[in-house]
Design a protein around this motif. Structure first.
Motif, PDB file in Angstrom:
ATOM      1  N   MET A 144       9.034  11.166  20.960  1.00  0.00           N
ATOM      2  CA  MET A 144      10.149  10.554  21.675  1.00  0.00           C
ATOM      3  C   MET A 144       9.768   9.194  22.238  1.00  0.00           C
ATOM      4  O   MET A 144      10.579   8.268  22.245  1.00  0.00           O
ATOM      5  CB  MET A 144      10.612  11.478  22.793  1.00  0.00           C
ATOM      6  CG  MET A 144      11.996  11.175  23.294  1.00  0.00           C
ATOM      7  SD  MET A 144      12.582  12.489  24.357  1.00  0.00           S
ATOM      8  CE  MET A 144      11.959  11.941  25.917  1.00  0.00           C
ATOM      9  N   SER A 145       8.505   9.045  22.683  1.00  0.00           N
ATOM     10  CA  SER A 145       8.127   7.783  23.335  1.00  0.00           C
ATOM     11  C   SER A 145       7.976   6.654  22.320  1.00  0.00           C
ATOM     12  O   SER A 145       7.700   5.523  22.717  1.00  0.00           O
ATOM     13  CB  SER A 145       6.846   7.960  24.135  1.00  0.00           C
ATOM     14  OG  SER A 145       5.725   7.904  23.298  1.00  0.00           O
ATOM     15  N   MET A 150      12.503   3.533  25.659  1.00  0.00           N
ATOM     16  CA  MET A 150      13.547   3.694  26.669  1.00  0.00           C
ATOM     17  C   MET A 150      14.502   4.831  26.340  1.00  0.00           C
ATOM     18  O   MET A 150      15.420   5.123  27.087  1.00  0.00           O
ATOM     19  CB  MET A 150      14.346   2.402  26.844  1.00  0.00           C
ATOM     20  CG  MET A 150      13.540   1.273  27.444  1.00  0.00           C
ATOM     21  SD  MET A 150      12.559   1.751  28.882  1.00  0.00           S
ATOM     22  CE  MET A 150      13.838   2.033  30.096  1.00  0.00           C
ATOM     23  N   TRP A 151      14.313   5.457  25.200  1.00  0.00           N
ATOM     24  CA  TRP A 151      15.247   6.511  24.818  1.00  0.00           C
ATOM     25  C   TRP A 151      14.790   7.844  25.380  1.00  0.00           C
ATOM     26  O   TRP A 151      13.596   8.077  25.572  1.00  0.00           O
ATOM     27  CB  TRP A 151      15.319   6.593  23.295  1.00  0.00           C
ATOM     28  CG  TRP A 151      16.341   7.559  22.817  1.00  0.00           C
ATOM     29  CD1 TRP A 151      17.689   7.414  22.884  1.00  0.00           C
ATOM     30  CD2 TRP A 151      16.106   8.829  22.189  1.00  0.00           C
ATOM     31  NE1 TRP A 151      18.311   8.500  22.339  1.00  0.00           N
ATOM     32  CE2 TRP A 151      17.376   9.390  21.914  1.00  0.00           C
ATOM     33  CE3 TRP A 151      14.964   9.552  21.847  1.00  0.00           C
ATOM     34  CZ2 TRP A 151      17.514  10.628  21.295  1.00  0.00           C
ATOM     35  CZ3 TRP A 151      15.116  10.789  21.235  1.00  0.00           C
ATOM     36  CH2 TRP A 151      16.380  11.313  20.976  1.00  0.00           C
ATOM     37  N   PHE A 152      15.748   8.719  25.656  1.00  0.00           N
ATOM     38  CA  PHE A 152      15.361  10.042  26.160  1.00  0.00           C
ATOM     39  C   PHE A 152      16.410  11.058  25.767  1.00  0.00           C
ATOM     40  O   PHE A 152      17.586  10.741  25.637  1.00  0.00           O
ATOM     41  CB  PHE A 152      15.221  10.013  27.685  1.00  0.00           C
ATOM     42  CG  PHE A 152      16.449   9.537  28.390  1.00  0.00           C
ATOM     43  CD1 PHE A 152      17.441  10.427  28.758  1.00  0.00           C
ATOM     44  CD2 PHE A 152      16.631   8.191  28.658  1.00  0.00           C
ATOM     45  CE1 PHE A 152      18.586   9.986  29.388  1.00  0.00           C
ATOM     46  CE2 PHE A 152      17.775   7.745  29.286  1.00  0.00           C
ATOM     47  CZ  PHE A 152      18.756   8.635  29.647  1.00  0.00           C
ATOM     48  N   SER A 153      15.942  12.248  25.516  1.00  0.00           N
ATOM     49  CA  SER A 153      16.843  13.357  25.213  1.00  0.00           C
ATOM     50  C   SER A 153      16.143  14.609  25.672  1.00  0.00           C
ATOM     51  O   SER A 153      15.045  14.929  25.210  1.00  0.00           O
ATOM     52  CB  SER A 153      17.122  13.420  23.717  1.00  0.00           C
ATOM     53  OG  SER A 153      17.698  14.655  23.392  1.00  0.00           O
ATOM     54  N   THR A 154      16.756  15.309  26.616  1.00  0.00           N
ATOM     55  CA  THR A 154      16.081  16.483  27.184  1.00  0.00           C
ATOM     56  C   THR A 154      15.829  17.560  26.133  1.00  0.00           C
ATOM     57  O   THR A 154      14.975  18.397  26.285  1.00  0.00           O
ATOM     58  CB  THR A 154      16.932  17.090  28.316  1.00  0.00           C
ATOM     59  OG1 THR A 154      18.300  16.871  28.020  1.00  0.00           O
ATOM     60  CG2 THR A 154      16.597  16.472  29.630  1.00  0.00           C
ATOM     61  N   GLU A 171      21.359   5.777  25.031  1.00  0.00           N
ATOM     62  CA  GLU A 171      21.091   6.939  24.179  1.00  0.00           C
ATOM     63  C   GLU A 171      21.450   6.693  22.724  1.00  0.00           C
ATOM     64  O   GLU A 171      20.760   7.158  21.832  1.00  0.00           O
ATOM     65  CB  GLU A 171      21.905   8.133  24.663  1.00  0.00           C
ATOM     66  CG  GLU A 171      21.580   8.557  26.052  1.00  0.00           C
ATOM     67  CD  GLU A 171      22.416   9.738  26.468  1.00  0.00           C
ATOM     68  OE1 GLU A 171      22.068  10.378  27.443  1.00  0.00           O
ATOM     69  OE2 GLU A 171      23.441  10.014  25.802  1.00  0.00           O
TER      70      GLU A 171
END
Lengths: 419, 550, 468
Positions: free
Chosen positions: A216-217, A221-225, A298
């Motif tokens: 993910m990194s 700056m993107w994130f998804s739980t 996102e």
């Protein structure tokens, strides 16, 4: 009562429990050839396109994450079988046990990934470049806060931590299982069952964060739980496919012919079908929520994966990672043919690679999906790495048995019948 | 026929009689097959295998729970149920997709949260649900249909001992339709297995009459359920002068006030709250009075100082303290137009003015308003010194802005071309809205620049007229003037006269005039021809009628 | 035919290689029939009558509140700007969640061949249906004009000239919950038919016999019927399993497709599903432990059943805990100001008490189930399960209320307070639930006799094998 008469369990020294010689001879060629192919692929990839080093490292990471997910899937398979005291799976569990020990070579194979952080700036992970934040117009406080999690030192410590956890788990369950092969002590099963609960919890925690860190990194700056679950869905699917393929190959070469029956393939087929559905469920949910919310932070991730050739790769995933195998493994008739289950397993292992490629590569190469050379070198790299690991796995298998011969539930597993 | 058991237990007289009748022909009763009872799964299975190996085809076992392996022991073939379910599931998917695409992308396209009309990801959840729903119906109803259930009469039920099949006994049954069936042989074969009980299955001799109360209940339920339906039907086809009957209020009696209604909540009695006195829109602090009212204020002050003062008060922030006075402000001209336009006689320029007429400061003003209808003095429209020209410097940008704002605010009622037939009007006509007044066409002579000054048009846009509300609150002053400019352009586009084009050169003018004359001539000829044809047709009809009457 | 399994055997201990029995005592097939049928055949016990009267009174109270609501309007609730989704939606999500255990036990555990499900699945399925009834009530009355709720159905309307909006998650919800209710009902009824036939064959009363006769559709126990029946059951289970996932997933979409901070997060679907299973199992245990005692079913619903369910509660509780943690971590990691605030506000804002109640009950209390002593002591299980239910209600409260009360527009921020109608409806919905459940206990077979007998047959078979 039942008409099905299972053969009596064989003695533990039976050749059916040994690695067939035809496979054993492949171990060194696989190791050496795999290593060469992997290095060659990696080297060639570093010369592709304008990204150079960056592209090469991403190709390498793709291969490593692909192998890692399958190894972790196997580890999870073993843990969960102990947790639920499963009976049916004993005959195939050893294959997963052999594969999960590959977490140790995987730890070594991850060294280049860590090294890329210390030797260059943003060679693989863009956040490693201190200019990333200012260049992308991020407020200073936001970027500094981000760097508190994403920095070389802490990242390395975490990666070492993950491997420490997985290695201990894998070795604990592997060694105990091997010890049971010799002693036949039923208490060992109890012990493994007892520890499987905490082990599963540790596993979930570490896998979630490993997915955040390693994959993910890449888009800082993107994130998804849900990302951890997403990677896990592919991983557990891959593990079941590997079991189907490996059992089939071993049986073809003469091992465990009476032990693994059509019933086990039927079950593996059902689970493969189920996990294809689960993967679809997770990836669709993730997509739907981001598509619907339509928030720039996102959508960025899916945006780069829809332009150029990446759009086609996305369609490939929809049609060939979901629809085709979903329809293909739906029927009971397919699941009860070992050859077909193995074929679908092998097919899905390929699709799982496309999935991992789709997760990682667009972060470095936008638009043309890496080009022909990019794809060729990626395949070389991953085939090489998989070959290397299979070789190591065969070495381990040759020193041990391919079935947990003294598991108290082996009889139950052999006699197992689907309703 | 339900499983009302026959024979020994029943004491019902008619039942007994019925049984006696059948008892006489007991020997001739049809034999359906032979059944044997077992006490365990293992004995049943071994018996099954024996029967199967003896070559019997039409056999069945009856068990209290599904017995694993009995299909093999009896030679039962797999079911086609999965195929039915697959078909049902696919039908469900197709139904859901077609339904959603038709409803949301074709028949009733509606923009929601910026998503495409045909949003496949958003259609997936319902597609999935309907797939599962249809497939489950397929499995459930398909299974009962294949099993031939519900079927309340079954010869095996005749034997009271068979009741234990749902408890702890297992039965094996050989049907008499089997090719090899021979009663004695079958009884012997079954007798040789581990069983204590072999019995012939004969026709059920219990009553096949459904009890009377059942019919009575059924009839009652059906009868009662028809009543509401009849009531609804009657209401559907008949008319009523009574007000609607409200089971639920359906918000028909909302406590919220409509525009211009009276309310006790505020001292001035208005439900609608006016702007705070002296409110000036942002960015318009520097605008001059003429520009903001559409009236030559200097001239107005000369004619009607009190009205001028009121208008100025309303615009000037420095008069904020005198709220009461400021609230008195009404749109005289709007009220006047209202009166003229709707043909109704307003009690006053507004109820508010009437209510507050006791206020000393405004007494004369109120008098003036109250007296207006009687004295037939010149209307406000005529006496007001409206600005004759648009204060904006007209250029393409102004017209474009006017067009944009006209499109946003005006066209929904007046139509894109100003003909008074916008979407709202179309919809109102379609649903035959009872209280809808058709918006004016902007292409009437009374609204042209010579009869309807630009300032008046501006004032109408700002303050509203008849049903049309004022737009001063929504549209900036400058844009209202831009709309004025655009409306003028629209009017010219429909009915311009050649005199208006002053800078046209003579040859061009002549050409246009010629064309105009040609068109007029052609139209006249056509009109004459039509009239002639109509006249002839009428004469012919009259003649026919005359002939017919004689 | 009696089995040589001694009374009082601890069947929570399972020797590897052998399977511990699921039916205890010297039980025969007939004993199972007797044990289950006597529940419905004997006169109702005093405790049943008292329980029923209390539940029924609460149900009446709920009805009165609903009438009052319809007569007066939704203003009787505490739903005020900006919290327009107050208790009614909290209650809806809570009850739908409870409704997940039944079908999960029936379908997923069936597919995974967990035989211990057999003696609890019937009651759990019934619970599912009753919980869905309770759940469906709330959105139904929350639409404001409840009598127009049928507008949600896609029918060609002559008055509206329009269709429902299929791009709205709320409509997905309508389809998901109604499909779930329907399929659960089919599944429950189908599973009950053979047992209703047992009831039919045992009834001495003519009317009773006729009623159960109609309900059991003329079931005869034919092997051909059983075969198709089992196939249909397996197929329904295969559909019901993803359906269970989809329902709470779609409920989570109601929140997660929006942009409200604290709602828009991708983990919601699996996290809601895990939470639903968690609360559902807790409710099953809360009901079954007193029920097995009162109805005398200890040999069929054994300590091992309870032990297994506790383990599932522990597992799902830990997943829920992991999801809470992940949300918090990503809120910080993502560095989006609003998200960060939303989560800080949950834990340390005006609703801190709700958040920490939730964490204590949902994450910490199930960790007690690591101890076997707790998993095998019924009253302790009930205690923990009640806490879990409280915690899960608070979870929904935290999600709905904290996020809405602190939306993007600070000038609209407000503190939510429920009215007496909110309270009454929550309590009244329990009345509805328990009324239906108690009626079910009296009128229907509470345990799946056919399947339990099949388990017994297998157990018998295994012990026979052991002999020779």
């Amino acid at each position: 009562m039942s008409e099905h008469n299972a053969p009596a369990p064989k003695s533990s020294d039976d050749p059916a429990f040994m690695l067939p010689a035809s496979l054993a001879v492949l171990r060194l060629p696989l190791c050496v050839g795999g290593f060469i192919l992997m290095s060659l692929g990696w080297y060639l990839a570093s010369g592709v396109g304008q990204h150079g080093q960056n592209f090469g490292m991403s190709v390498y990471l793709t291969a490593a994450v692909y192998c890692m997910t399958i190894v972790l899937g196997c580890l999870f398979f073993v843990l969960i079988q102990h947790l639920v005291r499963a009976g049916w799976s004993i005959v195939v569990r050893r294959i997963a046990e052999l594969a999960m020990v590959m977490v140790i070579p995987m730890g070594i194979l991850f060294i280049p990934v860590i090294a890329s952080l210390w030797t260059g700036e943003g060679t693989l992970y863009r956040w490693d470049n201190p200019e990333y934040g200012p260049e992308h117009g991020l407020p200073n406080n936001v970027w500094l806060e981000k760097l508190r999690w994403l920095n070389e030192g802490w990242f390395t410590v975490r990666t070492i931590g993950y491997f420490a956890v997985w290695t201990s788990l894998a070795l604990f369950f592997f060694k105990n299982s091997i010890r049971q092969d010799q002693t036949g002590d039923k208490a060992i099963t109890d012990k493994m069952q007892y520890w499987s609960g905490p082990a599963v919890m540790l596993f979930s925690l570490t896998t979630t964060f490993a997915a955040f860190d390693w994959v993910m990194s890449l888009a800082p700056m993107w994130f998804s739980t849900m990302f951890g679950v997403y990677l896990f869905a592919g991983s557990i699917l891959g593990a079941h496919c590997l079991l189907a393929v490996a059992s089939y190959v071993l049986q073809k070469q003469g091992a465990m012919r009476d032990e693994v029956t059509v019933e086990h393939y039927h079950d593996l087929g059902k689970l493969i079908f189920g996990f294809v559905f689960f993967w679809t469920y997770i990836s669709f949910s993730q997509y739907l929520l981001i598509w619907y919310g339509n928030i720039p932070e996102e959508t960025e991730w899916f945006y780069v994966r829809q332009i150029g050739n990446w759009g086609s790769v996305a369609l490939v995933l929809i049609f060939f990672h979901w629809m085709l195998p979903f329809a293909g493994t739906m029927s009971r008739h397919v699941r009860r043919k070992p050859g077909l289950v193995c074929a679908w397993g092998a097919y899905l292992l390929i699709m799982h690679y496309v999935d991992v490629y789709f997760m990682i590569m667009p972060s470095v190469e936008q638009g043309n999906a890496g080009g022909v050379m990019g794809v060729v070198t990626s395949i070389m790299c991953v085939v090489g790495m998989a070959g290397l690991l299979s070789g190591l796995c065969l070495i381990l298998a040759q020193q041990n048995k391919v079935v947990a011969v003294h598991d108290p539930r082996l009889g139950e597993s052999i006699a197992f019948e689907n309703i | 026929m339900f499983r009302v058991r026959s024979g020994q237990e029943t004491t019902d007289a008619s039942q007994a009689f019925y049984n006696c009748e059948l008892m006489s022909e007991n020997n001739e009763k049809k034999v359906h097959g032979v059944v044997a009872e077992y006490t365990s799964v293992d004995t049943l299975l071994s018996a099954c295998r024996r029967v199967r190996d003896a070559g019997y085809q039409k056999t069945d076992a009856f068990t209290p729970f599904p017995v694993h392996g009995i299909d093999k022991a009896l030679g039962i073939k797999p079911t086609v149920l999965p195929w039915i379910v697959l078909g049902a599931g696919l039908t469900g998917t197709a139904t859901a997709l077609v339904m959603q695409i038709w409803m949301n992308a074709i028949d009733y396209p509606y923009i929601i949260s910026g998503k495409p009309f045909l949003s496949l990801p958003a259609f997936m959840p319902v597609a999935f649900e309907l797939t599962v729903l249809f497939a489950s119906f397929g499995a459930f109803f398909g299974m009962w249909a294949l099993n031939g259930l519900p079927k309340f009469s079954n010869p095996v039920f005749t034997d009271p001992r068979f009741d234990r099949v749902t408890d702890d006994r297992f039965f094996l049954y050989i049907d008499s339709k089997d090719d090899q069936f021979d009663r004695g042989g079958v009884e012997k074969l079954l007798g040789d297995t581990e069983t204590d009980y072999v019995q012939t299955v004969v026709d059920d001799d219990s009553s096949d009459k459904v009890p009377k109360p059942f019919f009575m209940m059924w009839g009652l339920v059906v009868g009662l359920s028809v009543i509401p339906l009849l009531v609804v039907l009657k209401m559907r086809v008949s008319h009523s002068s009574q007000p609607r009957f409200h089971v639920f209020y359906d918000m028909d009696f909302s406590p919220a006030k409509d525009a211009q209604q009276y309310s006790t909540l505020f001292r001035d009695g208005r439900a609608m709250r006016p702007d705070v006195p002296g409110t000036v829109a942002r960015g318009e602090e520097q605008a001059n009075l003429n520009y903001m009212t559409g009236i030559d204020m200097e001239a107005l002050t000369a004619i009607d100082p009190s009205r001028a003062e009121r208008l100025v008060r309303r615009l000037n922030p420095y008069f904020q303290g005198e709220t009461e006075a400021a609230q008195e402000l009404t749109d005289d001209e709007a009220a006047e137009a209202d009166k003229k336009g709707s043909g109704e006689e307003p009690e006053d320029s507004s109820p508010v003015a009437g209510k507050q007429s006791a206020s000393k400061a405004e007494a004369s003003n109120a008098d003036e308003n109250a007296a207006a209808p009687e004295e037939a003095k010149p209307s406000v429209m005529e006496t007001t010194p409206w600005l004759d020209s648009n204060p904006l410097v007209l250029n393409e940008k102004v017209l474009a802005d006017g067009r944009k704002n006209f499109g946003i605010y005006c066209s929904v009622c007046h139509g894109m071309n100003g003909s008074g037939n916008g979407l709202v009007n179309v919809r109102a006509q379609k649903i035959i809205s009872p209280d809808w007044i058709q918006p004016s066409s902007l292409h009437q002579e009374t609204l042209y620049a010579d009869k309807y000054p630009a300032g008046k048009l501006f004032s109408t846009i700002s303050n509203g007229i008849r049903k049309m509300p004022g737009y001063a609150g929504q549209i900036k002053t400058r844009d209202r003037w831009a709309i004025v400019a655009y409306v003028r352009a629209l009017q010219l586009s429909q009915n311009a006269s050649i005199e208006q084009f002053k800078d046209m050169d003579d040859s061009e003018r002549a050409k246009v005039l010629q064309e105009q004359a040609d068109v007029k001539k052609a139209l006249k000829e056509k009109a004459d021809a039509d009239a002639k044809a109509a006249k002839e047709a009428k004469e012919k009809a009259d003649a026919d009628a005359a002939n017919a009457s004689t | 035919m009696s089995l040589a399994i001694p009374n009082g055997l601890d069947n929570t201990v399972e020797q590897p290689g052998e399977r511990a029995p699921l039916v205890l005592g010297d039980t025969t097939y007939h004993d199972i029939t007797e044990a289950v049928c006597q529940v419905a055949e004997r006169k109702p016990s005093t405790s049943w009558v008292i329980g029923f009267l209390i539940s029924f009174a609460l149900l009446q109270w709920l009805g009165i509140c609903i009438l009052y609501l319809i007569y007066t309007g939704v203003g009787v609730w505490g739903n005020r700007s900006p919290v327009f989704w107050g208790w009614p939606i909290v209650n809806f999500v809570f009850w739908v969640g409870i409704g997940h255990a039944g079908t999960l036990i029936s379908a997923i555990l069936f597919l995974f061949r967990q035989e211990w499900r057999t003696s609890i699945n019937r009651a759990a399925e019934a619970m599912t249906i009753f919980a869905v009834v309770c759940a469906g009530t709330f959105p139904g009355i929350h639409v404001g004009r409840a009598w127009l709720a049928f507008w949600l159905a896609p029918y060609p309307s002559l008055n509206l000239w329009m269709w429902p909006q299929f791009r709205s998650p709320l409509l997905w919800d309508v389809f998901a919950v109604s499909t779930y209710g329907t399929v659960s009902l089919l599944f429950w009824y189908m599973g009950m038919v053979p047992d209703l036939a047992t009831f039919r064959d045992r009834s001495v009363n003519k009317w009773r016999r006729m009623a159960y006769g109609v309900l059991s559709l003329g079931w005869s126990g034919s092997s051909r019927h059983w075969m198709r029946y089992e196939k249909a059951y397996a197929l329904l289970a295969a559909f019901a399993a993803p359906l269970v996932l989809s329902v709470h997933t779609i409920v989570s979409f109601d929140f997660a497709v929006s942009q409200v901070p604290g709602w828009h997060t991708t983990i919601f679907p699996p996290y809601f599903v895990a939470g639903a299973i968690f609360s559902g199992f807790a409710m099953v245990l809360t009901l079954m432990i007193p029920a097995r005692k009162m109805l005398g079913l200890e040999n069929l619903i054994t300590i091992r059943h309870l032990d297994n369910m506790c383990k599932i509660i522990l597992a799902t509780g830990s997943i829920v805990g992991l999801a809470y943690g992940t949300e918090f971590f990503i809120a910080w990691y993502g560095q989006v100001q609003e998200e960060k605030f939303a989560f800080t506000n949950r834990a340390f804002g005006p609703y801190w008490w709700a958040y920490w109640t939730m964490v204590t009950c949902n994450v910490i209390s199930p960790q007690l189930f690591w101890f076997k002593k707790l998993r095998t002591t019924p009253w302790m299980i009930v205690l923990v399960c009640i806490f879990v239910n409280i915690g899960m209600w608070f979870e929904r409260f935290v999600i709905v209320v904290t996020s809405l009360s602190r939306d993007y527009l600070p000038s609209a921020w407000a503190y939510f307070s429920p009215t007496w109608v909110d309270w009454s409806m929550l309590i009244g919905s329990f009345g509805l639930f328990f009324t239906l459940f108690l009626l079910f206990c009296r009128l229907m077979p509470v345990i799946n006799m056919a399947e339990t007998k099949a388990t017994l047959a297998k157990q018998y078979h295994v012990s026979n094998d052991g002999d020779h």
